[in-house]
Design a protein around this motif. Structure first.
Motif, PDB file in Angstrom:
ATOM      1  N   PRO A   1      57.727  24.878 -13.613  1.00  0.00           N
ATOM      2  CA  PRO A   1      57.073  23.569 -13.573  1.00  0.00           C
ATOM      3  C   PRO A   1      56.549  23.198 -14.957  1.00  0.00           C
ATOM      4  O   PRO A   1      55.953  24.026 -15.636  1.00  0.00           O
TER       5      PRO A   1
ATOM      6  N   HIS B   1      62.835  15.749 -11.919  1.00  0.00           N
ATOM      7  CA  HIS B   1      61.523  15.370 -11.397  1.00  0.00           C
ATOM      8  C   HIS B   1      61.073  16.466 -10.444  1.00  0.00           C
ATOM      9  O   HIS B   1      61.887  17.046  -9.717  1.00  0.00           O
TER      10      HIS B   1
ATOM     11  N   LEU C   1      63.910  11.936 -22.565  1.00  0.00           N
ATOM     12  CA  LEU C   1      63.290  11.348 -21.377  1.00  0.00           C
ATOM     13  C   LEU C   1      63.329   9.829 -21.363  1.00  0.00           C
ATOM     14  O   LEU C   1      62.613   9.189 -20.588  1.00  0.00           O
TER      15      LEU C   1
ATOM     16  N   GLU D   1      54.584  13.316 -16.999  1.00  0.00           N
ATOM     17  CA  GLU D   1      55.440  13.361 -15.823  1.00  0.00           C
ATOM     18  C   GLU D   1      55.628  14.807 -15.383  1.00  0.00           C
ATOM     19  O   GLU D   1      55.871  15.683 -16.207  1.00  0.00           O
TER      20      GLU D   1
ATOM     21  N   GLY E   1      65.647  12.358  -9.875  1.00  0.00           N
ATOM     22  CA  GLY E   1      65.394  12.023 -11.274  1.00  0.00           C
ATOM     23  C   GLY E   1      65.741  13.208 -12.158  1.00  0.00           C
ATOM     24  O   GLY E   1      65.281  14.327 -11.902  1.00  0.00           O
ATOM     25  N   ALA E   2      66.546  12.984 -13.184  1.00  0.00           N
ATOM     26  CA  ALA E   2      66.998  14.071 -14.063  1.00  0.00           C
ATOM     27  C   ALA E   2      67.048  13.589 -15.496  1.00  0.00           C
ATOM     28  O   ALA E   2      67.154  12.374 -15.747  1.00  0.00           O
ATOM     29  N   TYR E   3      66.953  14.540 -16.429  1.00  0.00           N
ATOM     30  CA  TYR E   3      67.029  14.210 -17.847  1.00  0.00           C
ATOM     31  C   TYR E   3      68.010  15.153 -18.534  1.00  0.00           C
ATOM     32  O   TYR E   3      68.077  16.341 -18.187  1.00  0.00           O
TER      33      TYR E   3
ATOM     34  N   ARG F   1      59.456   8.216 -25.627  1.00  0.00           N
ATOM     35  CA  ARG F   1      60.619   8.551 -24.806  1.00  0.00           C
ATOM     36  C   ARG F   1      61.949   8.180 -25.483  1.00  0.00           C
ATOM     37  O   ARG F   1      63.008   8.499 -24.949  1.00  0.00           O
TER      38      ARG F   1
ATOM     39  N   PRO G   1      53.783   7.313 -18.534  1.00  0.00           N
ATOM     40  CA  PRO G   1      54.928   6.439 -18.269  1.00  0.00           C
ATOM     41  C   PRO G   1      54.513   4.972 -18.212  1.00  0.00           C
ATOM     42  O   PRO G   1      53.536   4.620 -17.551  1.00  0.00           O
ATOM     43  N   GLY G   2      55.236   4.136 -18.910  1.00  0.00           N
ATOM     44  CA  GLY G   2      54.953   2.710 -18.903  1.00  0.00           C
ATOM     45  C   GLY G   2      54.035   2.262 -20.015  1.00  0.00           C
ATOM     46  O   GLY G   2      53.989   1.066 -20.329  1.00  0.00           O
TER      47      GLY G   2
ATOM     48  N   ARG H   1      59.105  16.589  -7.718  1.00  0.00           N
ATOM     49  CA  ARG H   1      59.084  16.424  -6.264  1.00  0.00           C
ATOM     50  C   ARG H   1      60.475  16.063  -5.741  1.00  0.00           C
ATOM     51  O   ARG H   1      61.105  15.123  -6.232  1.00  0.00           O
TER      52      ARG H   1
END
Lengths: 452, 452, 452
Positions: free
Chosen positions: C57, C79, C148, C63, C133-135, C39, C30-31, C81
């Motif tokens: 999982p 996500h 994503l 991610e 967080g969801a996609y 993404r 990410p980033g 967690r």
């Protein structure tokens, strides 16, 4: 964070923390000062018996390599990743002229030349411009050696006198240690550990005589160190000579059979051994166990994998953790120091004299190379084969009433060392005859006095 | 990289990234503020049953140690690596006076004194200058405790009232968690998880009564927190008192047997438990399961390893992943937060009040120590043994028609807490008698009203 | 440290060292620029058959996520967690409306909405302020896809013509590679490896015809690349068309059955495949094996897990290391390059033209996105379903005496490519009819000349 205050009871808190590694001495990766130094020597890298018709992946001095044998029995040692697109050459095909990469069929000679790039035009300039990283290889009595340093500084491949001791059979072996090389090799400069680790603490791994503190004297030489480790055993004086050749070769006397009770004149080493870094935190001892009347005899029950493990490490390697905890050997002593021993946490004592000498010399040689001075190597020896000194000498020399026996042992050990190093100018056979005779003569000169 | 935008559907991309760890609260390595703070307390480090005639390697607060028992039954806790050349003392030999290193036979007393360096001259100054890092040790009912902080600040070893509850048997246990200590211990400040994790979500691990949302009230104290967790169960009010003593000790009521149906006055904890950091990312819960009529009864089928795992974590530890996925317990809830929970990603709610209180107090105490103020400790207690409060109280108090039952439960839980903490000046037996009588009296005072 | 000097024998020392990774192309976290780019596309993330009544999982693009199916059969990708206190939602409970966290029972909808926080007051503002967080997710023929990237830039879910080839059955599969995604996907731009890796070096994995060097021509397109890979097989010219759609989708012709001997007009791909990064050093190929008369026939013995592994990687995955060393397949070629191939150590050749084109385009697109230009996507296509080109074309075109056969093969391959891409404006059925007829016509036009 390191705290220090070595006084009072319960100083755990005050001594908390781990100091840095001694990187100059212990780090071996490409480009490190220690790695550059080690690359100036020939090192054993594998046993011939580890090589089959498939390439063998190896890691040596922090570098991933493959060792292979061509169909016409030449050995090659190449960088592991193909110069084309990086596939591992461990999946390569051993052919008559070299090793062919699995991915696109590029064929490399043992010296790294690109012989074929079959998916390319026949006249491709790649055949001239591409070189797979390669290192020269020598094979001797079942062990494959390589030189990983700059070509311009390649020393002669060293042939030692112990490669050819009449009546002696060399049996190659390899033994893995998950720790830095230095804490393994410096143990060869420390005969005191044998008194405790191998004898007194948990019962003898060898004969009881090993449990007696010895009289030690260290000698420096161009190639490294030799030292005497002498004890009285009844009416005998047992002078064991150890020889450590920089950077990582060690020889000592007999292991399985030596008890100081039977006279021996110029005994020869029961192992010829190198401790080769895999990387900073792993090492392989590659060696010959030498079986013969001058070391440990060629008895069938001794020439077994299990007994060879005892020659290397005093205790067998394959055993339960419970057994290892109750009777630790060299393996446990080396590896339990951590992946790299932290020197700044140690308290070296008088019995660590050999260890201190070795580290000082090693540091000096590493720095000298960084300053442009190549280390002493096999090319600097005037003789071939190169003379070595290790082995047991057991002289019949009873104690003299009223005389200082410790002084006698020290005198004798000095004289034994002097005799052994004094005949390096002779050829092997002549030297052997001379040294043995001189040792018998030394014993004889003592005899009259001891009868008083 | 962290992005944040908690609005709209499908905000996965906007919430990508992991924030930093809350190092101040969670890091425990030597020299860290949290580690320094934790080192100011006695901690359990092992069970006596883990120690044999061989030294036990341990890692506590990020430091490698060995725990051993001498031949005359004293315990010693030493830095793992020998002060001489760094060999691990786990290979040492337990002798009458101490632990002897395998490598060169140096012998250390339990307080770290170098008693013998047998390869050195008898008068070696090393005997005075070398100290192996050592920590003081206390043993209590099968658990070995140690103090790893500065000697000058060693607090009294804390003896709690629950160490000696008449008719109660303490069974020591240890339980490993591969995660940071804080996410384990703060769970003891969060009774709400029992409603969901242990009861509603996947069916009850204990009795059905645990699935009812409770009335909670938190109280701060010098030593930490106690809180009440109260529910109506038929005509009874069940007030469970939890007690969390900083930094890492927790006690609560009965686990296996408690359903709120049978009256109980001043019940005592079914476990006395500490969560001890191994390092930043591993922890051990070391505890006694307390079996007796005041907690969970001494029934044979309850005093088993499997049942003790249920006391610790609601579900047995040894089971398949499939079972764990279908009925997670505390272990799964703690460990699945990651090696170290990232607080900055959480959304604390009203039901996390206890967690927030605990973190705030912990941060304050860590900072206070860094500023020179030692944390409250066992030495600051006026009483011995130290009074604790945890346990179940079940009072027969039927609901009153027309009255606000939630208000009643809150009032009763406040009164129960007040009674339990009010008699700390009495000795154990007198206090016990007083508290029980006062609780019975509280119940009786309610009785007339409930009959209207 | 890198040394370079590609000349002379034994240049191992001079070529020591590993260059840095090409982070711009290979890093996906990410980033990172590459991660941001990836993404912007829909990716397959799992097979439907991997999802049970328990949350799955997953790790995608660095991610940690969970994929789950509600009781009314909707899919959610969250996500991992929990937004509350960080427990992993893999221990969550799949309910009708969403996934409920094991720890405190918070219930999330598939779009991340917090539907219930049952330990909190009913009117808690958390229900509005917290978003897990969801996609977004799409399911197609047994494969679960997700997007994503930023919601504002979500492209249309791409439907390709190969999703619906009459008479063809799509069998989903997944295959894990412990290495970076790029070294896997770029192999699809390199048909030369099939000559050596799959045929000449170790014996044929498929038919012998694969071992002949081919005439290749690459074509750029908005969506990526297609190329022809043409050979003569007896009186036939076999033109295999490969299609690589950015960033990570690949299609090619038949695998198990293709030998160039039987005429085929506009064959279709035997796999429709994406290589999806798990993180920088792990990838999953998720694909359909397409069985039918236009690719590999629907023979029972071919539609097995083992045979599908051969479609993916030329050799079965489950086998001993000894077998893999003697007959490496794609898996060994990809993974043995190291977790991330070091481009700076490679020597790209003329046969790596496709690899070089792909990297250049990928770098350009990553930089363009960083500069604000979104990559070409399914939303930019005018047609639906999106036309693709891959498959085998085998035309009966004997060599012409005295004519340059290589030139003929090149001409024909160009004409085949031109025909296949020329009918994108037609609907699927009409396009299929047109292309097949045009290929038959192309063959017929050659016939008279070959009879001279």
């Amino acid at each position: 964070m390191i705290r220090r205050a070595d006084s009072g009871p319960y100083t755990g808190y005050e001594q908390t923390g781990l100091p840095d590694e001694d990187a100059e001495l212990t780090h071996v990766m490409p480009g490190s000062p220690g790695g550059e130094y080690l690359r100036r020597f020939w090192h054993p890298i594998a046993l011939e018996s580890e090589v089959s018709d498939i390439a063998l992946p190896l890691r040596v001095l922090g570098e991933d390599l493959v060792l292979f044998r061509t169909l016409d029995e030449s050995y090659g040692l190449l960088h592991r990743r193909c110069a084309h697109r990086g596939a591992s050459l461990e999946y390569g095909k051993c052919e008559r002229r070299g090793l062919r990469c699995c991915y696109h069929g590029w064929l490399y000679a043992t010296d790294g030349e690109l012989l074929e790039a079959p998916g390319e035009p026949p006249d491709t300039p790649l055949l001239r411009s591409v070189r797979q990283g390669a290192y020269p290889v020598e094979v001797n009595a079942g062990i494959v050696f390589a030189y990983l340093g700059p070509s311009a500084h390649r020393p002669a491949f060293p042939i030692y006198d112990t490669f050819d001791v009449p009546g002696t059979k060399r049996v190659p072996y390899v033994y893995h240690y998950p720790c830095n090389w230095l804490q393994i090799v410096e143990n060869a400069m420390d005969p005191v550990h044998a008194v405790f680790l191998h004898t007194r603490n948990h019962g003898p791994s060898f004969s009881e005589a090993w449990g007696q503190l010895s009289v030690k004297e260290y000698h420096s030489a161009d190639e490294g160190f030799y030292y005497t480790n002498a004890r009285r055993v009844g009416d005998n004086i047992w002078v064991r000579v150890h020889h450590v050749i920089l950077p990582n070769m060690t020889q000592a006397g007999a292991v399985l059979s030596m008890d100081g009770k039977t006279p021996r004149y110029f005994g020869r080493p029961s192992f010829t051994r190198w401790v080769v870094p895999v990387d900073n935190e792993n090492s392989r001892a590659i060696a010959w166990a030498n079986f013969g009347d001058r070391s440990d005899a060629q008895r069938e029950e001794w020439m077994t994998p299990r007994t060879i493990e005892i020659i290397e490490g005093a205790e067998p390697r394959k055993r339960s953790r419970a057994e290892a905890l109750r009777k630790p050997g060299d393996y446990e002593a080396f590896v339990s120091q951590g992946r790299i021993t932290r020197h700044a946490k140690e308290h070296l004592a008088t019995s660590d004299k050999g260890v201190a000498l070795f580290r000082r010399r090693l540091r000096g040689d590493i720095r000298a190379l960084a300053d442009g001075s190549a280390p002493y190597s096999a090319s600097d020896h005037r003789q071939a084969p190169i003379p070595t000194y290790a082995g047991d000498n057991v002289l019949h020399m009873p104690p003299v009433d009223g005389a200082d026996d410790a002084a006698l042992i020290l005198d004798v050990s000095r004289e034994v060392a002097r005799i052994i190093v004094s005949a390096n100018h002779l050829d092997c056979e002549a030297r052997d005859t001379y040294v043995r005779a001189a040792l018998v003569d030394l014993q004889a000169r003592h005899a009259p006095r001891s009868r008083t």
